[in-house]
Structure formats: C-alpha cells, structure tokens
Scaffold this active site. Structure first.
Site, PDB file in Angstrom:
ATOM      1  N   THR A  64      32.855 -99.529  37.175  1.00  0.00           N
ATOM      2  CA  THR A  64      33.417 -99.328  38.511  1.00  0.00           C
ATOM      3  C   THR A  64      32.415 -98.550  39.350  1.00  0.00           C
ATOM      4  O   THR A  64      32.122 -97.388  39.077  1.00  0.00           O
ATOM      5  CB  THR A  64      34.767 -98.590  38.410  1.00  0.00           C
ATOM      6  N   ASP A 177      34.997-101.839  41.797  1.00  0.00           N
ATOM      7  CA  ASP A 177      34.515-101.116  42.968  1.00  0.00           C
ATOM      8  C   ASP A 177      35.506-100.059  43.395  1.00  0.00           C
ATOM      9  O   ASP A 177      36.707-100.188  43.163  1.00  0.00           O
ATOM     10  CB  ASP A 177      34.354-102.073  44.148  1.00  0.00           C
ATOM     11  N   GLY A 319      41.174-104.050  43.543  1.00  0.00           N
ATOM     12  CA  GLY A 319      39.793-103.762  43.180  1.00  0.00           C
ATOM     13  C   GLY A 319      39.743-102.859  41.958  1.00  0.00           C
ATOM     14  O   GLY A 319      40.595-102.964  41.066  1.00  0.00           O
ATOM     15  N   GLU A 320      38.739-101.974  41.895  1.00  0.00           N
ATOM     16  CA  GLU A 320      38.503-101.040  40.784  1.00  0.00           C
ATOM     17  C   GLU A 320      38.021-101.752  39.523  1.00  0.00           C
ATOM     18  O   GLU A 320      37.575-101.116  38.581  1.00  0.00           O
ATOM     19  CB  GLU A 320      39.773-100.239  40.418  1.00  0.00           C
ATOM     20  N   GLY A 321      38.166-103.091  39.476  1.00  0.00           N
ATOM     21  CA  GLY A 321      37.898-103.849  38.247  1.00  0.00           C
ATOM     22  C   GLY A 321      39.183-104.292  37.561  1.00  0.00           C
ATOM     23  O   GLY A 321      39.147-104.825  36.444  1.00  0.00           O
TER      24      GLY A 321
END
Lengths: 354, 354
Positions: A64, A177, A319-321
């Site tokens: 991330t 991200d 997001g974040e993965g």
C-alpha cells in the site's frame, strides 16, 4: 545502466510453451471442458508468467503506497489531507479495511510512504512502514507539473526497489494506495493516456455531489491544459498530472514483472499506476491481473485500454489494496485447479461423447 | 409433526435489530461511506441471519448431493450416467474441482448419495459418503413423474437431516450437486415455477450443440405437458420434474435456515433446489447467498425470481459446489469487515466534510 533501464530490459512476455502445457492439462481435467471458465484462463496466465506448472503464489503481500496531492487545495476531495497520515497509522495498527481483508487471505500488508505530507519518520524508524518519501506531497497540478521528471523516475525506482526488497519472500503481489485526492490525478492520467474526455473518466471519489464533481472535472481539465502531458511518455504523464504513490505503484508493477511474478491490480488509483507502467513497458501487462471493477466510472475505460477483464465486481471504491486482497483467493484457486484436479485418465472417469 | 413441518415452523426471517446494529457500526468504519459495497450489504445480512455482531462462519462445509436421472434416456446429456458414480469416487479420492476449491477456503466436502443409479454402499459403509439414497435414479420425466410425492418429501427430509447432522460442527453451508443430466430437471423447475418459456431457460449443460439443445428443449416441454406440475406447490414440482439431489439441496437449505445459518447457493442445479425450497418456505430466502452467476442461461432468471444478486461471475458451469466454495472467502471477508475494521472514533481519523 539505471535501475529503471535494467528493470525494463528484464521484462519478457509470458512464456507460450508453459501456457500451452497448462492448457493441455486443463483440457483433460475431470469436468466438462473448461467448466471453471475464467479461473482456467487465469491458471494458463499464471503458468505463462511463472514458467511453472505449479505457479508459486502462497507468499502474498499487498503493498500500500501512500502519498499526498497538492491539487487538494482546489477542493477536489471531501476529506482533508490530514487523513492520509491518519490512515497510515490505521494500517500500522491493523484497523483498516486492507488489514481485515489481507488477514482473510493470509497476505502481509506492506505500507510505503511515497510522499505523505507529514513526518512519518518515527513509524519508519520502528520498521512499521517503508520510507521512500520523495517529497511532502506533490505540487498543485492545476498550476503546473505535480512533480519534476527526476522525481517521477525516483518514484518509479522506489517502487521497483520495494519489489526487489520483498522479492525473496513474496510470490504474489497486490497493489494498494492511500492518498486523499488521488482519484483526481488518476482521472487525469486516464484522460491523458487514452484521449477520452475528462468528464467521461472522472467519478465521485469518496462521495462528491454533482456540483463538486463538476468542479473536479474543471480542475482536471485545467491541469491537462496547463501541463500538456505527452500521452506516449509515461514518465511525462506521471510527472505532470500524477502522484508519488501512483509512481510507486507503477514501479512495483515493473519490478514484479521483471521478476516474472503476478501482480494483482486493485482499483482506480492502482490501475492508473498500471497505465503509467504499461506506457513505459507494454510487456508488463502480461503480469497484471485486474482484481475488480470499482464504482469509479473511469475504471472500466482503464481496463479496456489495458485489455484486462476484472475478476470481481462488488461495488468497491475503497482502494488501499482491498480488491487485490480479495482476488488473491481466486489466484490461489486457479493454481489449485491446475495442480490438484485429476485428469479423466488419472481418475478413470468416462469422457463426453464426441 | 413431521420433520419437514417442524423445520418449516423454525424458519424465521432475518432479525431487523441485528441488521440495524451491524449497519450502524459499518456506517462508522474508517473508510468513505459504504466503500466496501456489496461486502457490507452481505455483512448486514450475516448479522441478521445469525443474530450476532460476530457472525460465526469459520467452520465450513460444501454438501455435494448426487443423483441420477431417468430422463438421460432421452439423450439430453453429452456424458453417460455412469459418470455420476465415477465422479462420486473422484470426490472421495480428492481429485475433483470441488476438492481443490474447498481446500483453498478450508471447507469440508460432504458427499451425499441421494439417488445415484449404482451401488455405492461400500463407500457409505467406510464413512466416505453419506447414504440417503431414495432410489437408483429418478424415472423418466418425459413419460411421467420423476418420483412420487412421498419420495419428494423423503428427499427433502434427507437434506434437512444432513443439515442437522452437520449442524453441531458447521457454521456456513454451501450447496453442491453431481448428476449427469441434471440441468434438464433444473430447467424444467425454473420454467414450471416462473412460467417463463422452456427455450428461454434451457442451456447447453455440459456442452450440447444447437441440434442437441433443440432436442433438450423439446424433451423438457414434453415433461411439463405430461406432468402439469403445480407452480405453487414446490413438492409437486420436485416430484414431477425434479431430481433426488435437487430435493436434497432444497432440504439442506431449509435445514440451514431453520438453524439460522447462512447457506451459499452454487450454480444452476443448486438454485433450482433453492427455487423448490423458497416455494415451500419463502422465508428461507433470508438465509440464501447467491455465490455466482453461471454460464447456464436460465440461472439469471432463477436469481431474478429469488431476488438474489450473485457475488461472482466467472463463466463457471461445473456445479459440485465449486462456486459456493469460492464465495465462502467473500463471506469470511464480510465478517472480518464487521469485526476487524476500526471506526473513525476508535482510530482517531478525521471524517468527511458534511
């Protein structure tokens, strides 16, 4: 030779012989032909990527990448930039969405400070995050380039370096991200590279209303007009309308591809990183797996441009993965189909009438 | 009171208070509102089903119900009926698709002989399968009822019984099927219950060509004409144009719902079982999770009728419970979002502008 040049030279297409060998086995499994559909397509890809009939995927990490964005000054996000370092703290403490979903699939979460606009050195010193900070946030792309070309190269090389650092202990990468405002540069990137209008590729991010969305579109149009990024030069696009975490993601992708390892692309921001990476090295697409189709409307256009079909479609927009973590289960499943299911001959099961 | 009556009385709708409590927590998680989309909807459902803010789902089983079909005599399948017992042997030996995918998610595979047209008593005696055989395959539904009403009740009660047998050690059920020819009764069931034309709901099964598909449609139309099943009477539909494994699946669903446990519905055949179950007890729908949308064209119509939106869409057409096994990961993920992600207050993260 620079790290970037060396990495680009190491990226080769998938191996056709290993693909054929996998397809040949899958054709003979005890089931109606290709009855596990897209998982079997994925199994062929994994064999072609890893040059193996037993593709290694058990050691997993979601990386991330975090960074801030000068363009937030234009009022393009509902959340303030201070949330970026707060969420990095949340990742480190295990309380975020990505922690829960990575736990489910048994993946490590590796957090990289690519350019957060806050001092995170204490977390870096204690080993909780990796420090590859290029600067305290990008410049405001509505007024000029988000970063210099040198910073763009440095961001990508930082991502490559993280892929190398983890390479000895990780088989399967996922991108992620964190960065308040980062749907704005991501929409700018897809508009710049595909030539499709900003209004078509821009979505509501964390929840803009109609007037706020309209304003976001105008800011992105202004950024493209001011900067005139060259759509054929991924480094130029990244420098002018990108972000540090987007560059880090692009680098991670290139680094994974150079190691012949599959990399699961998360949502809108990660796929912007994949667009940058594939503009620099088209062969890296052979190592990409699109994990999901997000709510963000430009995501579909990114996938079309990359010729990737996402595995999941669950109205995610975090997001974040998180999407990458979820799809890791499907990658494992694809490998198990290749390695654990018996053929008609092995199981002595009658085949279909011809 | 019969086992079936007792089970129907025990099926209650999801609990609204537990749903509200889950929604209230999910509203406050450290992410843009509802940013994990359908997984958050699923988490609310799981809380409502299990009456818990920590829905138990870790002990998992896919129950694969096997049976044969007299209608295979009409030439509706590319594979011969002898493949049904051969595939049961493959399940027991761990070589089938369902074994590989259940292994990936850590689920048990429980195989039940509901009506295979072969002697499987040796496997039953050694405890490798559960013997609930109603008969050695159904009668040919193109000539008359597939089974008697008594056999239909017995098949459903056998499924309920399996759910009870496993109830003490299983939190999360998945349905599965094995039975050469069983897309034919499944298409007949959806046509009978929804009133939609046979041609619209009938697909290629294990791989029929155009002429074979045309023949299959005619056989199903004939079966419906000969038998005239009552669309409002699930037992009548099952008896006239169903199958023993489809009855077993319907029973497993009713048994899971009576225990307030979630049950993942696999593909076309399993969803035919869910149609039967929901015709008998509409409230059981509150415990169903549609795992995937299969290639079989009538599957979409089944989901519409049940008002369920499948989680996955991966061009699967295998059955066995493979889609249910894959989706178990998403159920686990949904629970972890409810239990492991911090709220804004817990994590001290700033919220969005109002």
């Amino acid at each position: 030779m620079t790290l970037l040049q060396e990495t680009l030279q190491a990226i080769l297409p998938q191996d056709q012989e290993w693909r054929d060998q996998a397809k040949n086995r899958l054709d003979q499994l005890t089931m109606p032909h290709w009855a596990l559909g897209r998982l079997m397509d994925l199994a062929v890809d994994l064999a072609g990527m890893t040059r193996s009939m037993n593709p290694p995927v058990s050691r997993k990490a979601v990386v991330t990448m975090a960074g801030d964005h000068g363009v937030v000054a234009e009022g393009v996000s509902k959340f303030p930039s201070e949330v970026t370092p707060q969420m990095v703290g949340n990742f480190v403490n295990g309380g975020a969405g990505i922690n829960a979903l990575a736990n489910q699939v048994g993946a490590r979460v590796v957090v990289v400070d690519m350019g957060v606009a806050a001092d995170l050195s204490a977390m870096a010193k204690s080993g909780k995050i990796i420090d590859r900070k290029i600067a305290f946030g990008t410049s405001n792309m509505a007024k000029g380039p988000a970063m210099t070309r040198e910073q763009a190269v440095a961001a990508i090389e930082a991502g490559i370096d993280v892929a190398r650092l983890l390479g000895g202990e990780i088989d399967l990468f996922g991108t992620g991200d964190m960065g308040i405002g980062n749907t704005t540069p991501s929409a700018a990137i897809v508009a710049a590279i595909t030539g499709i209008s900003v209004a078509t590729v821009t979505g509501r991010g964390t929840g803009l209303d109609d007037a706020q969305l309209d304003h976001k579109v105008k800011v992105i149009e202004e950024a493209l007009k001011v900067n005139q990024p060259d759509p054929h030069d991924g480094l130029d696009v990244l420098a002018k309308v990108g972000g540090f975490e987007i560059g880090g993601i692009a680098g991670l992708i290139l680094g994974a591809a150079a190691q012949r390892k599959p990399v699961l692309i998360d949502g809108f921001i990660s796929t912007a990183g994949a667009l940058i990476a594939s503009t620099i090295a088209p062969s890296c697409r052979d190592y990409l797996i699109a994990s999901h189709r997000s709510v963000e409307q430009g995501h579909r256009i990114m996938h079309q441009h990359l010729q990737l079909e996402p595995l999941l479609d669950l109205n995610l927009r975090l997001g974040e993965g998180t999407g990458a973590a979820l799809a890791m289960n499907l990658v494992e499943a694809a490998c198990r189909i290749l390695t654990e299911v018996a053929t008609f001959e092995e199981a002595a099961v009658a085949t279909a009438d011809k």
